[in-house]
Design a protein around this motif. Sequence first.
Motif, PDB file in Angstrom:
ATOM      1  N   LEU A   1      -1.640 -11.398   5.764  1.00  0.00           N
ATOM      2  CA  LEU A   1      -0.309 -11.134   5.229  1.00  0.00           C
ATOM      3  C   LEU A   1      -0.176  -9.687   4.768  1.00  0.00           C
ATOM      4  O   LEU A   1       0.862  -9.050   4.980  1.00  0.00           O
ATOM      5  N   VAL A   2      -1.228  -9.178   4.150  1.00  0.00           N
ATOM      6  CA  VAL A   2      -1.217  -7.773   3.751  1.00  0.00           C
ATOM      7  C   VAL A   2      -1.024  -6.890   4.984  1.00  0.00           C
ATOM      8  O   VAL A   2      -0.248  -5.932   4.980  1.00  0.00           O
ATOM      9  N   ARG A   3      -1.727  -7.250   6.041  1.00  0.00           N
ATOM     10  CA  ARG A   3      -1.663  -6.472   7.278  1.00  0.00           C
ATOM     11  C   ARG A   3      -0.251  -6.462   7.848  1.00  0.00           C
ATOM     12  O   ARG A   3       0.299  -5.397   8.153  1.00  0.00           O
ATOM     13  N   VAL A   4       0.326  -7.624   8.015  1.00  0.00           N
ATOM     14  CA  VAL A   4       1.665  -7.682   8.612  1.00  0.00           C
ATOM     15  C   VAL A   4       2.701  -7.028   7.703  1.00  0.00           C
ATOM     16  O   VAL A   4       3.689  -6.479   8.191  1.00  0.00           O
ATOM     17  N   GLU A   5       2.437  -7.049   6.413  1.00  0.00           N
ATOM     18  CA  GLU A   5       3.351  -6.352   5.514  1.00  0.00           C
ATOM     19  C   GLU A   5       3.262  -4.845   5.741  1.00  0.00           C
ATOM     20  O   GLU A   5       4.277  -4.158   5.857  1.00  0.00           O
ATOM     21  N   GLN A   6       2.023  -4.354   5.815  1.00  0.00           N
ATOM     22  CA  GLN A   6       1.832  -2.916   6.027  1.00  0.00           C
ATOM     23  C   GLN A   6       2.425  -2.451   7.346  1.00  0.00           C
ATOM     24  O   GLN A   6       2.853  -1.316   7.483  1.00  0.00           O
ATOM     25  N   ARG A   7       2.419  -3.324   8.315  1.00  0.00           N
ATOM     26  CA  ARG A   7       2.984  -2.954   9.620  1.00  0.00           C
ATOM     27  C   ARG A   7       4.501  -3.127   9.646  1.00  0.00           C
ATOM     28  O   ARG A   7       5.145  -2.841  10.642  1.00  0.00           O
ATOM     29  N   GLY A   8       5.016  -3.660   8.572  1.00  0.00           N
ATOM     30  CA  GLY A   8       6.466  -3.759   8.457  1.00  0.00           C
ATOM     31  C   GLY A   8       7.090  -4.926   9.204  1.00  0.00           C
ATOM     32  O   GLY A   8       8.259  -4.883   9.575  1.00  0.00           O
ATOM     33  N   PHE A   9       6.337  -5.990   9.404  1.00  0.00           N
ATOM     34  CA  PHE A   9       6.870  -7.158  10.117  1.00  0.00           C
ATOM     35  C   PHE A   9       7.527  -8.146   9.164  1.00  0.00           C
ATOM     36  O   PHE A   9       8.243  -9.043   9.607  1.00  0.00           O
ATOM     37  N   VAL A  10       7.243  -7.999   7.883  1.00  0.00           N
ATOM     38  CA  VAL A  10       7.771  -8.946   6.906  1.00  0.00           C
ATOM     39  C   VAL A  10       8.297  -8.214   5.671  1.00  0.00           C
ATOM     40  O   VAL A  10       7.868  -7.114   5.364  1.00  0.00           O
ATOM     41  N   ASP A  11       9.214  -8.866   4.998  1.00  0.00           N
ATOM     42  CA  ASP A  11       9.667  -8.383   3.694  1.00  0.00           C
ATOM     43  C   ASP A  11       9.063  -9.295   2.639  1.00  0.00           C
ATOM     44  O   ASP A  11       8.811 -10.476   2.895  1.00  0.00           O
ATOM     45  N   VAL A  12       8.840  -8.748   1.461  1.00  0.00           N
ATOM     46  CA  VAL A  12       8.170  -9.507   0.410  1.00  0.00           C
ATOM     47  C   VAL A  12       9.025  -9.569  -0.834  1.00  0.00           C
ATOM     48  O   VAL A  12       9.714  -8.609  -1.181  1.00  0.00           O
ATOM     49  N   GLU A  13       8.969 -10.720  -1.489  1.00  0.00           N
ATOM     50  CA  GLU A  13       9.676 -10.885  -2.749  1.00  0.00           C
ATOM     51  C   GLU A  13       8.780 -11.639  -3.710  1.00  0.00           C
ATOM     52  O   GLU A  13       8.165 -12.657  -3.325  1.00  0.00           O
ATOM     53  N   LYS A  14       8.680 -11.139  -4.930  1.00  0.00           N
ATOM     54  CA  LYS A  14       7.834 -11.802  -5.903  1.00  0.00           C
ATOM     55  C   LYS A  14       8.655 -12.853  -6.629  1.00  0.00           C
ATOM     56  O   LYS A  14       9.709 -12.547  -7.190  1.00  0.00           O
ATOM     57  N   VAL A  15       8.161 -14.075  -6.622  1.00  0.00           N
ATOM     58  CA  VAL A  15       8.897 -15.171  -7.238  1.00  0.00           C
ATOM     59  C   VAL A  15       8.004 -15.876  -8.248  1.00  0.00           C
ATOM     60  O   VAL A  15       6.904 -16.293  -7.903  1.00  0.00           O
ATOM     61  N   PRO A  16       8.464 -16.019  -9.494  1.00  0.00           N
ATOM     62  CA  PRO A  16       7.648 -16.705 -10.499  1.00  0.00           C
ATOM     63  C   PRO A  16       7.427 -18.170 -10.144  1.00  0.00           C
ATOM     64  O   PRO A  16       8.270 -18.803  -9.511  1.00  0.00           O
ATOM     65  N   SER A  17       6.291 -18.686 -10.542  1.00  0.00           N
ATOM     66  CA  SER A  17       5.947 -20.088 -10.300  1.00  0.00           C
ATOM     67  C   SER A  17       5.747 -20.788 -11.627  1.00  0.00           C
ATOM     68  O   SER A  17       5.324 -20.173 -12.602  1.00  0.00           O
ATOM     69  N   GLU A  18       6.044 -22.065 -11.652  1.00  0.00           N
ATOM     70  CA  GLU A  18       5.848 -22.794 -12.917  1.00  0.00           C
ATOM     71  C   GLU A  18       4.396 -23.229 -13.051  1.00  0.00           C
ATOM     72  O   GLU A  18       3.961 -23.663 -14.090  1.00  0.00           O
ATOM     73  N   LYS A  19       3.673 -23.132 -11.983  1.00  0.00           N
ATOM     74  CA  LYS A  19       2.321 -23.702 -11.984  1.00  0.00           C
ATOM     75  C   LYS A  19       1.223 -22.671 -11.885  1.00  0.00           C
ATOM     76  O   LYS A  19       0.080 -23.023 -11.666  1.00  0.00           O
ATOM     77  N   GLY A  20       1.560 -21.412 -11.990  1.00  0.00           N
ATOM     78  CA  GLY A  20       0.503 -20.420 -11.874  1.00  0.00           C
ATOM     79  C   GLY A  20       1.083 -19.032 -11.776  1.00  0.00           C
ATOM     80  O   GLY A  20       2.234 -18.803 -12.129  1.00  0.00           O
ATOM     81  N   PRO A  21       0.292 -18.114 -11.277  1.00  0.00           N
ATOM     82  CA  PRO A  21       0.764 -16.729 -11.157  1.00  0.00           C
ATOM     83  C   PRO A  21       1.905 -16.627 -10.154  1.00  0.00           C
ATOM     84  O   PRO A  21       2.120 -17.521  -9.345  1.00  0.00           O
TER      85      PRO A  21
END
Lengths: 115, 115
Positions: free
Chosen positions: B52-72
């Motif tokens: 996932l880090v790789r495909v992000e660096q290559r710009g194939f995906v967009d990322v969004e940080k979403v809080p979870s009730e069960k962990g980080p």
Amino acid sequence: MGNQLTEMLKGTLEGIVLAILARRSAYGYEITAWLRDRGFSDIAEGTIYALLVRVEQRGFVDVEKVPSEKGPPRKVYSLNAKGRDQLAEFWRTWSVLTDRIEQLRHNGNQHEKGA
Amino acid sequence: MGNQLTEMLKGTLEGIVLAILARRSAYGYEITAWLRDRGFSDIAEGTIYALLVRVEQRGFVDVEKVPSEKGPPRKVYSLNAKGRDQLAEFWRTWSVLTDRIEQLRHNGNQHEKGA
DNA sequence: ACCAGTAGTTAGCGTCGCTGGGTAGCGAGG
DNA sequence: CCTCGCTACCCAGCGACGCTAACTACTGGT
């Protein structure tokens, strides 16, 4: 950046070569030329030799040195029993992978497993 | 000795994950669990994150940080336009490879191209 | 003598997936 | 309170594979 095909060949190229040897014995230069003819035009020369060394070390093939009229002696590889087992195993694994991927491709793989 | 499947996954796993993300956005832990459910039980946990880090660096995906009730917080990945292109390219390459290999498998690929 | 084609070998590289550990957040149990 | 277990992500180091780019060696043609 090694293109897709190069990465996909990892793991499959060995099976491809074993499949070729299952038909008849052959030597490296011959296999390389044959692959080029068959559309695997992207496979590098040296790769096949390295692969053949590997399968020999693992005991999947027997080797015989045969003099050539046109150059240095050829190393003719023949698939042996262990190699045929390995080839069968390769086809099994290949089927598993292709099945799963085709499923992923067409089938509306709803993640919702519950239902 | 990395088994066959591991070697075969090289180059295909990325396509698999992109295909999953093409259906809907997802985060790493979710994808891993889903793959396990679907028979890809052999895929290592850490592998997906690295991919996932790789495909992000290559710009194939967009990322969004979403809080979870069960962990980080989760990092939710979505396939973007470039990623869809890459996925299409993946399917093309995959088809080429499978076609050639199936040909090799069934068709009596006589080397004797001559007559 | 030189070059092209045949045939094989080698060292070094980048990519990929795996291993095994670590960090962080939350809830349940002793 | 402290630990355990689950959720969720990150990281360093490893081995396997295919590619690159050279080199050696043998033959035949010009």
